[in-house]
Write an enzyme that holds these catalytic residues in place. Structure first.
Site, PDB file in Angstrom:
ATOM      1  N   MET A  42      -6.433  10.535   8.535  1.00 19.39           N
ATOM      2  CA  MET A  42      -5.240  11.131   9.149  1.00 19.39           C
ATOM      3  C   MET A  42      -4.308  10.021   9.634  1.00 19.39           C
ATOM      4  O   MET A  42      -3.406  10.272  10.438  1.00 19.39           O
ATOM      5  CB  MET A  42      -5.651  12.051  10.304  1.00 19.39           C
ATOM      6  CG  MET A  42      -6.485  13.234   9.809  1.00 19.39           C
ATOM      7  SD  MET A  42      -6.413  14.663  10.889  1.00 19.39           S
ATOM      8  CE  MET A  42      -7.138  14.014  12.369  1.00 19.39           C
ATOM      9  N   HIS A  49     -11.480   2.935   9.811  1.00 20.65           N
ATOM     10  CA  HIS A  49     -10.915   3.421   8.555  1.00 20.65           C
ATOM     11  C   HIS A  49     -10.947   2.318   7.493  1.00 20.65           C
ATOM     12  O   HIS A  49     -11.287   2.558   6.335  1.00 20.65           O
ATOM     13  CB  HIS A  49      -9.446   3.820   8.739  1.00 20.65           C
ATOM     14  CG  HIS A  49      -9.196   4.935   9.707  1.00 20.65           C
ATOM     15  ND1 HIS A  49      -8.537   4.760  10.892  1.00 20.65           N
ATOM     16  CD2 HIS A  49      -9.505   6.261   9.643  1.00 20.65           C
ATOM     17  CE1 HIS A  49      -8.421   5.912  11.522  1.00 20.65           C
ATOM     18  NE2 HIS A  49      -9.014   6.847  10.796  1.00 20.65           N
ATOM     19  N   GLN A  73      -6.564  21.965  10.638  1.00 16.94           N
ATOM     20  CA  GLN A  73      -7.822  21.673  11.331  1.00 16.94           C
ATOM     21  C   GLN A  73      -7.622  21.491  12.837  1.00 16.94           C
ATOM     22  O   GLN A  73      -8.567  21.192  13.559  1.00 16.94           O
ATOM     23  CB  GLN A  73      -8.509  20.459  10.728  1.00 16.94           C
ATOM     24  CG  GLN A  73      -7.824  19.130  10.965  1.00 16.94           C
ATOM     25  CD  GLN A  73      -8.486  18.018  10.190  1.00 16.94           C
ATOM     26  OE1 GLN A  73      -8.432  17.973   8.968  1.00 16.94           O
ATOM     27  NE2 GLN A  73      -9.143  17.103  10.896  1.00 16.94           N
ATOM     28  N   GLN A 160     -19.605   7.962   9.451  1.00 22.71           N
ATOM     29  CA  GLN A 160     -20.655   8.616  10.250  1.00 22.71           C
ATOM     30  C   GLN A 160     -20.116   8.985  11.635  1.00 22.71           C
ATOM     31  O   GLN A 160     -20.668   9.825  12.326  1.00 22.71           O
ATOM     32  CB  GLN A 160     -21.862   7.688  10.390  1.00 22.71           C
ATOM     33  CG  GLN A 160     -23.070   8.379  11.035  1.00 22.71           C
ATOM     34  CD  GLN A 160     -24.037   7.400  11.639  1.00 22.71           C
ATOM     35  OE1 GLN A 160     -24.424   6.444  10.967  1.00 22.71           O
ATOM     36  NE2 GLN A 160     -24.425   7.613  12.886  1.00 22.71           N
ATOM     37  N   MET A 196     -14.611   3.203  17.477  1.00 23.31           N
ATOM     38  CA  MET A 196     -13.163   3.173  17.247  1.00 23.31           C
ATOM     39  C   MET A 196     -12.677   4.569  16.899  1.00 23.31           C
ATOM     40  O   MET A 196     -13.347   5.306  16.170  1.00 23.31           O
ATOM     41  CB  MET A 196     -12.834   2.209  16.126  1.00 23.31           C
ATOM     42  CG  MET A 196     -13.040   0.796  16.555  1.00 23.31           C
ATOM     43  SD  MET A 196     -12.212  -0.319  15.447  1.00 23.31           S
ATOM     44  CE  MET A 196     -12.688  -1.867  16.209  1.00 23.31           C
ATOM     45  N   SER A 197     -11.517   4.921  17.421  1.00 24.55           N
ATOM     46  CA  SER A 197     -10.931   6.225  17.151  1.00 24.55           C
ATOM     47  C   SER A 197      -9.423   6.112  17.315  1.00 24.55           C
ATOM     48  O   SER A 197      -8.940   5.369  18.181  1.00 24.55           O
ATOM     49  CB  SER A 197     -11.477   7.253  18.147  1.00 24.55           C
ATOM     50  OG  SER A 197     -10.633   8.377  18.189  1.00 24.55           O
ATOM     51  N   ARG A 199      -7.682   8.116  18.647  1.00 20.59           N
ATOM     52  CA  ARG A 199      -7.311   8.687  19.944  1.00 20.59           C
ATOM     53  C   ARG A 199      -7.584   7.735  21.103  1.00 20.59           C
ATOM     54  O   ARG A 199      -7.145   8.000  22.224  1.00 20.59           O
ATOM     55  CB  ARG A 199      -8.074   9.992  20.174  1.00 20.59           C
ATOM     56  CG  ARG A 199      -7.597  11.128  19.241  1.00 20.59           C
ATOM     57  CD  ARG A 199      -8.323  12.423  19.520  1.00 20.59           C
ATOM     58  NE  ARG A 199      -7.743  13.558  18.829  1.00 20.59           N
ATOM     59  CZ  ARG A 199      -8.274  14.125  17.734  1.00 20.59           C
ATOM     60  NH1 ARG A 199      -9.401  13.657  17.216  1.00 20.59           N
ATOM     61  NH2 ARG A 199      -7.681  15.155  17.173  1.00 20.59           N
TER      62      ARG A 199
END
Ligand code: AMP
Length: 292
Positions: A42, A49, A73, A160, A196-197, A199
């Site tokens: 996204m 990523h 989603q 994962q 890591m995200s 957000r």
């Protein structure tokens, strides 16, 4: 000696925005006998990523990274509008890896007017995230199957980090005989352990500090298992204690579950997975770790 410094000028990936362009690229790669890897994202790309992209590049001849904030989603009160959109930075990061193609369509290209067919997600989608985010996995399975159909990749790479999503997609691919090899790549973490995200950028300083309790709790459960504990409740309680000590009150779930069905376990007699979700301010984060 001249004082000229040599700089590498990276070529930006070719940006595809229509399905027709994407299909043309895929067709010529196929014709040349190339193996195609798909990395759905996204956007707001980070090292997690990029690790998927690198794995695809190592295993395939052509890698197509998709950047699409999929509206279906997100629930009504979720962060679709606020979700970070950083296409320029994403393209620059992908250029560093010499990625060839990025597919970044508008929502109208993916969901044409009148579009109403969707994929009923498998049972594993009902628990955890699915129980809290109504319709989330229906949106995920639908968009992922659409991307599979558009790209017809040999391999598709997922993290994962979104453990349940990976389990749902694997099940869907199996159930619907989708001809793609699904690869799940390890979680990339910050130095202190926070997964890591995209957000994470929304965390305030104090929340960023308490968010590390997610990975700490999972580590605690893994340690207890290593030292011989087999009661899932004891593991859950130990994780809850880590959150309590860190002052994290808004816990969505603490789970010790079967790796395939995500059914809650009583005893850890085989391989399991521990999963946690909590809210820090307005930011909701998830994490997991394999146990046993
Ligand atoms: P997203 O853009 O959040 O939908 O994520 C796109 C893909 O990247 C998904 O397959 C995620 O599981 C994966 N991913 C996200 N964060 C990480 C991470 N920290 N490590 C590895 N993979 C990740």
């Amino acid at each position: 000696m001249s004082g000229t410094r040599s700089t590498t000028v990276r070529r930006r990936p070719q940006l595809l925005t229509s399905i027709a362009e994407l299909r043309a690229v895929v067709a010529s790669a196929r014709l040349a006998g190339k193996k195609i890897g798909l990395v759905p994202t996204m956007g707001a790309l980070h090292a997690g990523h990029l690790s998927l992209v690198e794995t695809s590049q190592a295993e395939c001849d052509v890698t197509i990274t998709t950047i699409f904030v999929n509206p279906t989603q997100f629930g009504l009160h979720e962060d679709f509008d606020k979700y970070p959109r950083t296409l320029d930075d994403d393209l620059a990061a992908l250029a560093e890896l010499s990625v060839d193609f990025v597919f970044a369509p508008d929502a109208d290209e993916i969901y044409r007017p009148g579009s109403s067919t969707c994929v009923d997600p498998p049972e594993v989608a009902e628990r955890l995230e699915g129980a809290l985010r109504d319709g989330h996995f229906r949106g995920v399975t639908t968009v992922v199957l659409k991307l599979f159909n558009m790209v017809q990749a040999d391999r598709a790479y997922f993290g994962q980090k979104d453990y349940q999503q990976a389990a749902v997609i694997r099940r869907m691919v199996d159930d619907l005989n989708v001809p793609v090899d699904v690869r799940i790549c390890p979680i990339v973490r910050e130095e202190d352990g926070l997964a890591m995200s995209s957000r994470n950028r929304y965390l305030s300083k104090p929340d960023r500090l308490s968010a590390v309790s997610l990975s700490k709790a999972l580590q605690r459960a893994a340690q207890l298992f290593s030292s011989g504990e087999r009661s899932a409740d004891v593991l859950r309680d130990s994780m809850r204690e880590v959150f309590t000590i860190a002052g994290v009150a808004n816990i969505d779930y603490i789970s010790v579950a079967d790796r395939e069905t995500l059914a809650e376990l009583e005893r850890l007699d085989g391989p399991a997975v521990a999963l946690v979700a909590a809210r820090f301010g307005k930011t909701r984060l998830i994490d997991n770790c394999l146990i046993g």
